[in-house]
Scaffold this motif. Sequence first.
Motif, PDB file in Angstrom:
ATOM      1  N   GLY A   1       1.329  18.998   2.879  1.00 54.43           N
ATOM      2  CA  GLY A   1       1.261  17.652   3.446  1.00 54.43           C
ATOM      3  C   GLY A   1       2.612  16.995   3.631  1.00 54.43           C
ATOM      4  N   GLY A   2       3.658  17.772   3.818  1.00 54.13           N
ATOM      5  CA  GLY A   2       4.977  17.189   4.040  1.00 54.13           C
ATOM      6  C   GLY A   2       5.041  16.496   5.394  1.00 54.13           C
ATOM      7  N   VAL A   3       5.757  15.375   5.450  1.00 52.15           N
ATOM      8  CA  VAL A   3       5.956  14.679   6.729  1.00 52.15           C
ATOM      9  C   VAL A   3       7.420  14.315   6.901  1.00 52.15           C
ATOM     10  CG1 VAL A   3       3.614  13.695   6.757  1.00 52.15           C
ATOM     11  CG2 VAL A   3       5.509  12.359   5.783  1.00 52.15           C
ATOM     12  N   CYS A   4       7.792  14.134   8.181  1.00 51.32           N
ATOM     13  CA  CYS A   4       9.078  13.555   8.553  1.00 51.32           C
ATOM     14  C   CYS A   4       8.797  12.140   9.033  1.00 51.32           C
ATOM     15  CB  CYS A   4       9.711  14.390   9.663  1.00 51.32           C
ATOM     16  SG  CYS A   4      11.077  13.569  10.516  1.00 51.32           S
ATOM     17  N   LEU A   5       9.452  11.159   8.414  1.00 55.73           N
ATOM     18  CA  LEU A   5       9.284   9.754   8.797  1.00 55.73           C
ATOM     19  C   LEU A   5      10.434   9.388   9.727  1.00 55.73           C
ATOM     20  CD1 LEU A   5       8.464   8.453   5.204  1.00 55.73           C
ATOM     21  CD2 LEU A   5       6.823   8.864   7.053  1.00 55.73           C
ATOM     22  N   ARG A   6      10.089   9.043  10.973  1.00 58.53           N
ATOM     23  CA  ARG A   6      11.101   8.730  11.990  1.00 58.53           C
ATOM     24  C   ARG A   6      11.137   7.224  12.171  1.00 58.53           C
ATOM     25  NH1 ARG A   6      10.654   7.873  17.663  1.00 58.53           N
ATOM     26  NH2 ARG A   6      12.492   8.540  18.844  1.00 58.53           N
ATOM     27  N   VAL A   7      12.283   6.622  11.849  1.00 62.23           N
ATOM     28  CA  VAL A   7      12.422   5.164  11.926  1.00 62.23           C
ATOM     29  C   VAL A   7      13.338   4.802  13.083  1.00 62.23           C
ATOM     30  CG1 VAL A   7      13.221   3.083  10.736  1.00 62.23           C
ATOM     31  CG2 VAL A   7      12.022   4.877   9.453  1.00 62.23           C
ATOM     32  N   THR A   8      12.827   3.954  13.974  1.00 63.22           N
ATOM     33  CA  THR A   8      13.620   3.456  15.101  1.00 63.22           C
ATOM     34  C   THR A   8      13.436   1.944  15.184  1.00 63.22           C
ATOM     35  OG1 THR A   8      11.761   3.865  16.583  1.00 63.22           O
ATOM     36  CG2 THR A   8      13.462   5.561  16.490  1.00 63.22           C
ATOM     37  N   GLY A   9      14.434   1.270  15.747  1.00 61.63           N
ATOM     38  CA  GLY A   9      14.355  -0.184  15.893  1.00 61.63           C
ATOM     39  C   GLY A   9      14.460  -0.587  17.341  1.00 61.63           C
ATOM     40  N   SER A  10      13.794  -1.670  17.711  1.00 64.80           N
ATOM     41  CA  SER A  10      13.891  -2.138  19.086  1.00 64.80           C
ATOM     42  C   SER A  10      15.333  -2.575  19.348  1.00 64.80           C
ATOM     43  CB  SER A  10      12.922  -3.293  19.336  1.00 64.80           C
ATOM     44  OG  SER A  10      13.135  -4.315  18.397  1.00 64.80           O
ATOM     45  N   GLY A  11      15.923  -2.037  20.412  1.00 62.91           N
ATOM     46  CA  GLY A  11      17.304  -2.377  20.740  1.00 62.91           C
ATOM     47  C   GLY A  11      18.336  -1.664  19.877  1.00 62.91           C
ATOM     48  N   GLN A  12      17.893  -0.698  19.033  1.00 61.60           N
ATOM     49  CA  GLN A  12      18.819   0.035  18.165  1.00 61.60           C
ATOM     50  C   GLN A  12      18.995   1.446  18.724  1.00 61.60           C
ATOM     51  OE1 GLN A  12      19.977  -1.028  14.951  1.00 61.60           O
ATOM     52  NE2 GLN A  12      19.070  -3.059  15.088  1.00 61.60           N
ATOM     53  N   ALA A  13      20.221   1.905  18.751  1.00 60.41           N
ATOM     54  CA  ALA A  13      20.485   3.236  19.316  1.00 60.41           C
ATOM     55  C   ALA A  13      20.111   4.347  18.338  1.00 60.41           C
ATOM     56  CB  ALA A  13      21.963   3.350  19.702  1.00 60.41           C
TER      57      ALA A  13
ATOM     58  N   PRO B   1       0.812  -1.219   0.000  1.00 51.68           N
ATOM     59  CA  PRO B   1       0.000   0.000   0.000  1.00 51.68           C
ATOM     60  C   PRO B   1       0.844   1.267   0.000  1.00 51.68           C
ATOM     61  CG  PRO B   1      -0.003  -1.007   2.171  1.00 51.68           C
ATOM     62  CD  PRO B   1       0.733  -1.953   1.261  1.00 51.68           C
ATOM     63  N   VAL B   2       0.291   2.322  -0.607  1.00 55.15           N
ATOM     64  CA  VAL B   2       0.956   3.622  -0.731  1.00 55.15           C
ATOM     65  C   VAL B   2       0.354   4.584   0.295  1.00 55.15           C
ATOM     66  CG1 VAL B   2       1.356   5.577  -2.271  1.00 55.15           C
ATOM     67  CG2 VAL B   2       1.338   3.225  -3.188  1.00 55.15           C
ATOM     68  N   TYR B   3       1.235   5.253   1.057  1.00 49.61           N
ATOM     69  CA  TYR B   3       0.810   6.172   2.121  1.00 49.61           C
ATOM     70  C   TYR B   3       1.158   7.603   1.747  1.00 49.61           C
ATOM     71  CZ  TYR B   3       0.658   2.130   5.358  1.00 49.61           C
ATOM     72  OH  TYR B   3       0.391   0.946   5.980  1.00 49.61           O
ATOM     73  N   LEU B   4       0.217   8.518   2.039  1.00 51.77           N
ATOM     74  CA  LEU B   4       0.432   9.942   1.753  1.00 51.77           C
ATOM     75  C   LEU B   4      -0.280  10.760   2.824  1.00 51.77           C
ATOM     76  CD1 LEU B   4       1.386  12.143  -0.370  1.00 51.77           C
ATOM     77  CD2 LEU B   4      -0.900  11.956  -1.361  1.00 51.77           C
ATOM     78  N   HIS B   5       0.205  11.983   3.079  1.00 55.49           N
ATOM     79  CA  HIS B   5      -0.550  12.894   3.946  1.00 55.49           C
ATOM     80  C   HIS B   5      -1.689  13.512   3.140  1.00 55.49           C
ATOM     81  CE1 HIS B   5      -1.668  16.194   6.557  1.00 55.49           C
ATOM     82  NE2 HIS B   5      -1.004  15.585   7.524  1.00 55.49           N
ATOM     83  N   ARG B   6      -2.853  13.556   3.747  1.00 56.51           N
ATOM     84  CA  ARG B   6      -4.065  14.016   3.057  1.00 56.51           C
ATOM     85  C   ARG B   6      -3.885  15.416   2.453  1.00 56.51           C
ATOM     86  NH1 ARG B   6      -9.302  12.294   3.878  1.00 56.51           N
ATOM     87  NH2 ARG B   6      -8.648  11.044   5.657  1.00 56.51           N
ATOM     88  N   ASP B   7      -3.137  16.283   3.130  1.00 60.08           N
ATOM     89  CA  ASP B   7      -3.002  17.669   2.672  1.00 60.08           C
ATOM     90  C   ASP B   7      -2.179  17.803   1.390  1.00 60.08           C
ATOM     91  OD1 ASP B   7      -4.453  18.299   4.900  1.00 60.08           O
ATOM     92  OD2 ASP B   7      -2.815  19.244   5.995  1.00 60.08           O
ATOM     93  N   ASP B   8      -1.541  16.711   0.952  1.00 64.31           N
ATOM     94  CA  ASP B   8      -0.804  16.741  -0.318  1.00 64.31           C
ATOM     95  C   ASP B   8      -1.561  16.040  -1.450  1.00 64.31           C
ATOM     96  OD1 ASP B   8       1.341  18.330   0.259  1.00 64.31           O
ATOM     97  OD2 ASP B   8       2.860  16.818  -0.216  1.00 64.31           O
ATOM     98  N   LEU B   9      -2.808  15.656  -1.191  1.00 61.08           N
ATOM     99  CA  LEU B   9      -3.546  14.935  -2.236  1.00 61.08           C
ATOM    100  C   LEU B   9      -3.693  15.787  -3.492  1.00 61.08           C
ATOM    101  CD1 LEU B   9      -5.007  12.340  -2.994  1.00 61.08           C
ATOM    102  CD2 LEU B   9      -7.117  13.322  -2.060  1.00 61.08           C
ATOM    103  N   PHE B  10      -3.903  17.100  -3.322  1.00 67.72           N
ATOM    104  CA  PHE B  10      -4.086  17.968  -4.503  1.00 67.72           C
ATOM    105  C   PHE B  10      -2.837  17.975  -5.369  1.00 67.72           C
ATOM    106  CE2 PHE B  10      -1.729  22.009  -3.846  1.00 67.72           C
ATOM    107  CZ  PHE B  10      -1.220  21.779  -2.570  1.00 67.72           C
ATOM    108  N   LEU B  11      -1.669  17.898  -4.750  1.00 69.39           N
ATOM    109  CA  LEU B  11      -0.426  17.834  -5.529  1.00 69.39           C
ATOM    110  C   LEU B  11      -0.310  16.477  -6.215  1.00 69.39           C
ATOM    111  CD1 LEU B  11       2.084  19.474  -3.011  1.00 69.39           C
ATOM    112  CD2 LEU B  11       1.369  20.399  -5.226  1.00 69.39           C
ATOM    113  N   TYR B  12      -0.623  15.427  -5.471  1.00 63.58           N
ATOM    114  CA  TYR B  12      -0.499  14.063  -6.002  1.00 63.58           C
ATOM    115  C   TYR B  12      -1.409  13.877  -7.220  1.00 63.58           C
ATOM    116  CZ  TYR B  12       0.102   9.005  -5.863  1.00 63.58           C
ATOM    117  OH  TYR B  12       0.414   7.719  -6.180  1.00 63.58           O
ATOM    118  N   GLU B  13      -2.619  14.425  -7.115  1.00 66.00           N
ATOM    119  CA  GLU B  13      -3.578  14.266  -8.217  1.00 66.00           C
ATOM    120  C   GLU B  13      -3.203  15.127  -9.421  1.00 66.00           C
ATOM    121  OE1 GLU B  13      -7.237  15.096  -6.128  1.00 66.00           O
ATOM    122  OE2 GLU B  13      -7.630  12.946  -5.853  1.00 66.00           O
TER     123      GLU B  13
END
Length: 217
Positions: free
Chosen positions: A133-145, A75-87
């Motif tokens: 609709g810009g977002v920052c994607l924060r990726v963390t792992g269990s046990g990862q610093a 599946p493709v994820y987007l912030h709703r506020d950028d739908l007008f740009l995407y379309e």
Amino acid sequence: MILDVRAVAPFYKNGFVVGCERTRQGIVIDPGDEVDQLLAAVRDHDLDIRHILLTHAHVDHVTGVAAAKEALKAPVYLHRDDLFLYENVVQQGAMFGFRVAPQPPPDVFYDGSPIGFGDYETTVHHTPGHCPGGVCLRVTGSGQADTHLFVGDTLFASSIGRTDLPGGDYARLMRSITDVIFPLGDAAIVHPGHGPDTTIARERATNPFVLEYLSRR
Ligand SMILES: [Zn+2]
Ligand SMILES: [Zn+2]
């Protein structure tokens, strides 16, 4: 964490493959014109891609969505506020003088829930300013610093995103950088949508646009 980045002409926009080394589950971020190389990296790492995540919907960040979705069945994820740009991706391409194919509609709008893959988790932070609709994607792992931030075109090494495109807003951009992204931690590794990696600490201390903004606030 498995991490691969690819970028090609004309936009040299970074597309990312991120994976869990234990479970081989992963995500693809911002598939654009380099999508074939991202798909090759997915195969090389033997990853099962669970989500296709978009930082925003400017044309350079989405031209590979159709090919990625077709190949990965994710599946493709987007912030709703950028739908007008995407379309309007075809018109966005024309504005830059490129013929761009329409892309399949997004499957999920970010709603604040974490997005998991293997032993890792992505949290989504709304960072408008470069676009609504810009977002920052924060990726963390269990046990990862390490904390990894995929910030799209909001923040670059020693620079910031442009705010002269439709929906751009300089004051919102600077608030997103200083009030949303910076609190995610000085040690966090920043992966911008264009150019090299940086860290929050480095940008807080040396980014000329940030320093100028903070000196006036
Ligand atoms: Zn952009
Ligand atoms: Zn971009």
